[in-house]
Design an enzyme around this catalytic site. Structure first.
Site, short mmCIF file in Angstrom:
data_model
loop_
_atom_site.label_atom_id
_atom_site.label_comp_id
_atom_site.label_asym_id
_atom_site.label_seq_id
_atom_site.Cartn_x
_atom_site.Cartn_y
_atom_site.Cartn_z
N ILE A 152 65.55 1.69 67.54
CA ILE A 152 65.74 2.66 66.52
C ILE A 152 66.78 2.24 65.72
CG2 ILE A 152 65.80 5.14 65.66
CD1 ILE A 152 64.12 6.01 67.82
N ASP A 212 77.86 0.69 70.84
CA ASP A 212 76.85 0.62 71.97
C ASP A 212 77.31 -0.27 73.14
OD1 ASP A 212 74.63 0.41 73.59
OD2 ASP A 212 73.29 0.70 71.66
N ALA A 249 68.29 12.49 66.78
CA ALA A 249 68.07 11.89 67.96
C ALA A 249 67.86 13.01 68.77
CB ALA A 249 69.31 11.05 68.34
N ASP A 285 67.76 17.02 61.97
CA ASP A 285 66.21 16.90 62.34
C ASP A 285 66.03 17.52 63.92
OD1 ASP A 285 63.53 16.37 61.81
OD2 ASP A 285 63.74 14.83 63.60
N GLU A 344 65.76 24.47 70.73
CA GLU A 344 64.77 24.27 69.40
C GLU A 344 63.64 25.34 69.82
OE1 GLU A 344 63.35 20.11 69.42
OE2 GLU A 344 65.08 19.59 68.14
N HIS A 352 62.45 18.60 63.50
CA HIS A 352 62.07 17.52 64.62
C HIS A 352 60.77 16.63 64.15
CE1 HIS A 352 62.85 16.54 69.03
NE2 HIS A 352 62.40 15.55 68.36
N ALA A 385 59.90 11.49 63.87
CA ALA A 385 58.61 10.62 64.26
C ALA A 385 57.23 11.14 63.84
CB ALA A 385 59.06 10.68 65.88
#
Length: 318
Positions: A160, A179, A240, A265, A270, A289, A292
């Site tokens: 991603i 990373d 994420a 997001d 949640e 969320h 995607a």
């Protein structure tokens, strides 16, 4: 034929693949009264967001595979599954393009200040007596910025993160990434500058986007200290995991003007509590969320989880 239970509905394309090689049971969610009986003789289950806890696993003593319709597996008790020899499969690349597009759309939204400008327009801040609209945009302090030439920092440069980078580079942005698992040479070939650590990245970026899994034991990755290291005109995007960002610290950074804007997001927990300080913070795009949640990604996730689950069971796929 193996028995596979769907705890939640998935795209029909995935169900069709499963039915070619397995007996499929479709439930309506974790509260479906048929769940205990279905689990008792299932060889595999496929789940979207439902938590798979020890209680769930202990009802499925025949389980060999858990298919996760999505990238993350943090809703599954992976420790117990491993102890029981249950294999977990997921779909880490099926939502790559959708989340990449969401991130760039959110960047544009924040850089162009769409929420602020639209609110001012709807609120009557622009008047016929005040001259041209562009002049009023200037006088009201609502001038936006260009992505071209801006510096995007990525925390995580997996599938991603690299999807975001490709789009950002095409728009003329400079892209750097932290990373520790990425090959620095591969990143450079992709046009991404590798950076050793977060502390080195934060002071240099105009936008920061998170693309790593959450770790509840570690706590937030971005909190008060990290917000203090960002430039005041920087923006943050988190599509994420909610636990990556200290939500109270984010609200304070936006309210205090130490952060120019943010798009969130994902939340912890949640759904988010509407009494959360986030809901009163300025210059904040909140979405449920949904990064995607595109028709294309949902079909890919269903097809991928069906194929991967059958492969893990040793069933033939066509």
């Amino acid at each position: 034929m193996p028995i596979i239970t769907l705890l939640e509905s998935i795209h029909p394309a995935g169900v069709e693949i499963l039915r070619q090689s397995a007996t499929v049971r479709e439930l309506s969610g974790p509260d479906d009264p048929r769940l205990p009986e279905a689990l008792a003789d299932s060889d595999a289950i496929i789940v979207r967001s439902t938590p798979i806890t020890a209680a769930t696993l202990n009802q499925g003593m025949r389980l060999r595979v858990i298919g996760r319709h999505g990238a993350g597996i943090d809703n599954i008790d992976g420790t117990l599954a491993a102890e029981r020899g249950i294999r977990i499969v997921n779909t880490p690349r099926s939502n790559t393009e959708s989340v990449g597009e969401y991130t760039i759309a959110a960047l544009m939204h924040l850089f162009k200040r769409f929420s602020e400008v639209e609110s001012a327009l709807r609120g009557g801040k622009f008047t016929a007596a005040a001259g041209s609209l562009p002049g009023q945009v200037d006088r009201l302090g609502l001038i936006g910025r260009e992505l071209s030439g801006a510096h995007l920092g990525l925390v995580g440069a997996g599938a991603i993160g690299q999807s975001v980078a490709r789009r950002a580079l095409a728009l003329g942005m400079r892209v750097s990434a932290v990373d520790p698992y990425a090959d620095p040479d591969a990143l450079e070939r992709a046009g991404i500058t590798p950076v050793a650590d977060l502390a080195s990245l934060l002071p240099t970026v105009d936008a920061l986007s998170l693309h790593v899994p959450g770790d509840p034991a570690r706590g937030p990755l971005i909190g008060e200290r990290e917000f203090g290291m960002l430039r005041p005109n920087a923006v943050l995007i988190n599509a994420a995991r909610g636990g990556l960002v200290d939500e109270d610290a984010l609200a304070r950074a936006l309210t205090g003007g130490t952060l120019a804007g943010a798009a969130v997001d994902v939340f912890s927990p949640e759904p988010p509590d509407v009494a959360s300080p986030l809901f009163g913070a300025p210059n904040l795009l909140l979405t449920p969320h949904m990064a995607a949640m595109t028709a294309e990604a949902l079909e890919r996730m269903a097809v991928d989880v069906a194929r991967f689950t059958l492969e893990a069971l040793g069933a033939e796929t066509t």
